[in-house]
Design a protein around this motif. Structure first.
Motif, short mmCIF file in Angstrom:
data_model
loop_
_atom_site.label_atom_id
_atom_site.label_comp_id
_atom_site.label_asym_id
_atom_site.label_seq_id
_atom_site.Cartn_x
_atom_site.Cartn_y
_atom_site.Cartn_z
N GLY A 291 -12.19 -48.28 20.00
CA GLY A 291 -13.01 -49.42 19.62
C GLY A 291 -12.85 -50.64 20.51
N ALA A 292 -11.79 -50.68 21.33
CA ALA A 292 -11.55 -51.84 22.19
C ALA A 292 -12.70 -52.03 23.19
CB ALA A 292 -10.22 -51.68 22.93
N LYS A 293 -13.13 -50.95 23.81
CA LYS A 293 -14.22 -51.03 24.77
C LYS A 293 -15.52 -51.44 24.09
CE LYS A 293 -16.85 -48.29 28.15
NZ LYS A 293 -17.00 -46.94 28.78
N ALA A 294 -15.77 -50.88 22.93
CA ALA A 294 -17.01 -51.18 22.20
C ALA A 294 -17.06 -52.65 21.79
CB ALA A 294 -17.11 -50.28 20.97
N MET A 295 -15.94 -53.19 21.32
CA MET A 295 -15.91 -54.60 20.93
C MET A 295 -16.15 -55.50 22.14
SD MET A 295 -12.93 -54.90 17.98
CE MET A 295 -11.67 -53.91 18.81
#
Length: 334
Positions: free
Chosen positions: A86-90
């Protein structure tokens, strides 16, 4: 007099077929744009997930995109921003244009990633738009397991301290939290073993490396129907229509409170309230649609609509709960 031979029919070239297909796509897009029922500010909306194709979030977005496209008369597409739990998506979402053209599928994962990994962009840098569903978790075991309920598994673990092996997905996952809460509340003295993801957990349950696991019905249904795994309990306040004979964890006396897994949409900060209001109205409409209800109820998804205002409050409280869990059980990234 010689008769003329019938003229041979020529097959269309690949270029011609491709051109025709392109025209069809353009025509469909134009038609969709012309039927923009909600006067939405854009005609194509991208719904993104940090998960892989075939995951629970992917299945959720595919169903949602189809229903919203039909309801709103605009195009919804699914894209994958995988990486970093989720880090990349955020990070991608935070820098997206706040015009209602991009949303991110929210689950508890993006919060635990923010708290455990402290990436440059966290849940604090995005905004919450609307919640759509709650996704009940299922505790399951091999069909040949001696346990028929989660209470059976707890009693066996208490009688055999340290021998029970419960599989709970990644370190800060909701699946692990469920088992840690039951383990602590019942003093079961089981070992909760983190897994890489839900797919790896299922493999280890099937292979006998762990005694039981926690997952979603969407992912487990085919294995249940095939008789490979059985349900030990439902982690939700109420029994599920799809599993009427499976007792809840509360009914089994193993947890007083239930953490509900949510499935909603987050947006970049700054999306106009009028745009969010149109999305809220559309989500309420599809959840009330009898045809769509048949689809999501078959997957044991529970309608969990929350407006932006309510979802923001819900998420603030959820973050506090997660911080308390991580501190109580000493959960770290590893």
């Amino acid at each position: 007099m010689h008769s003329q031979k019938p003229r041979e029919r020529r097959m269309p070239s690949k270029i011609a077929l491709g051109f025709a297909a392109a025209l069809a796509v353009l025509a469909a897009g134009s038609a969709t744009a012309q039927t923009n029922k909600y006067d939405y500010p854009v005609t194509t909306v991208t719904l993104t997930t940090h998960s892989k194709p075939g995951s629970g979030s992917d299945l959720f977005l595919r169903k949602l995109s189809k229903a919203l496209s039909e309801e709103m008369g605009i195009n919804f597409v699914v894209d994958y921003w995988a990486g970093g739990s989720g880090a990349k998506a955020m990070a991608q979402l935070a820098k997206a244009k706040p015009d209602g053209s991009v949303f991110y599928a929210t689950t508890p994962t993006h919060v635990t990633t923010s708290l455990l990994s402290a990436p440059p962009v966290t849940y604090k840098d995005i905004d919450y738009a609307v919640n759509v569903f709650f996704d009940p978790e299922i505790i399951y075991a091999l069909s040949s397991s001696p346990f028929n309920t989660m209470k059976d598994a707890v009693e066996w673990s208490k009688a055999n301290p340290g021998k029970a092996r419960w599989g709970g997905s990644t370190a800060g996952s909701l699946e692990r939290q469920i088992l840690e809460r039951i383990n602590s509340a019942s003093d079961a003295k089981a070992t909760v073993i983190p897994q890489d993801d839900g797919a790896a957990l299922l493999i280890n349950v099937l292979g006998g490396s762990v005694d039981l696991g926690v997952g979603e019905l969407q992912e487990l249904n085919s294995y249940i129907e095939a008789g490979k795994v059985k349900v030990l309990g439902v982690y939700y306040p109420d029994r599920l229509a799809a599993l009427p004979n499976a007792a809840t964890i509360q009914e089994q006396g193993l947890d007083k409170d239930v953490i509900r897994k949510f499935r909603g949409l987050a947006a970049p900060k700054g999306v106009p309230p009028a745009t969010i209001a149109k999305l809220e109205k559309a989500v309420q409409a599809i959840l009330a649609n009898p045809e769509f209800q048949k689809e999501y109820k078959a997957d044991a998804l529970v309608a969990g609509y929350m407006s932006q205002a309510d979802y923001r409050v819900f998420m603030a409280n959820f973050v506090k709960e997660q911080e308390g869990f991580l501190k109580q059980f000493g959960v770290t990234q590893n």
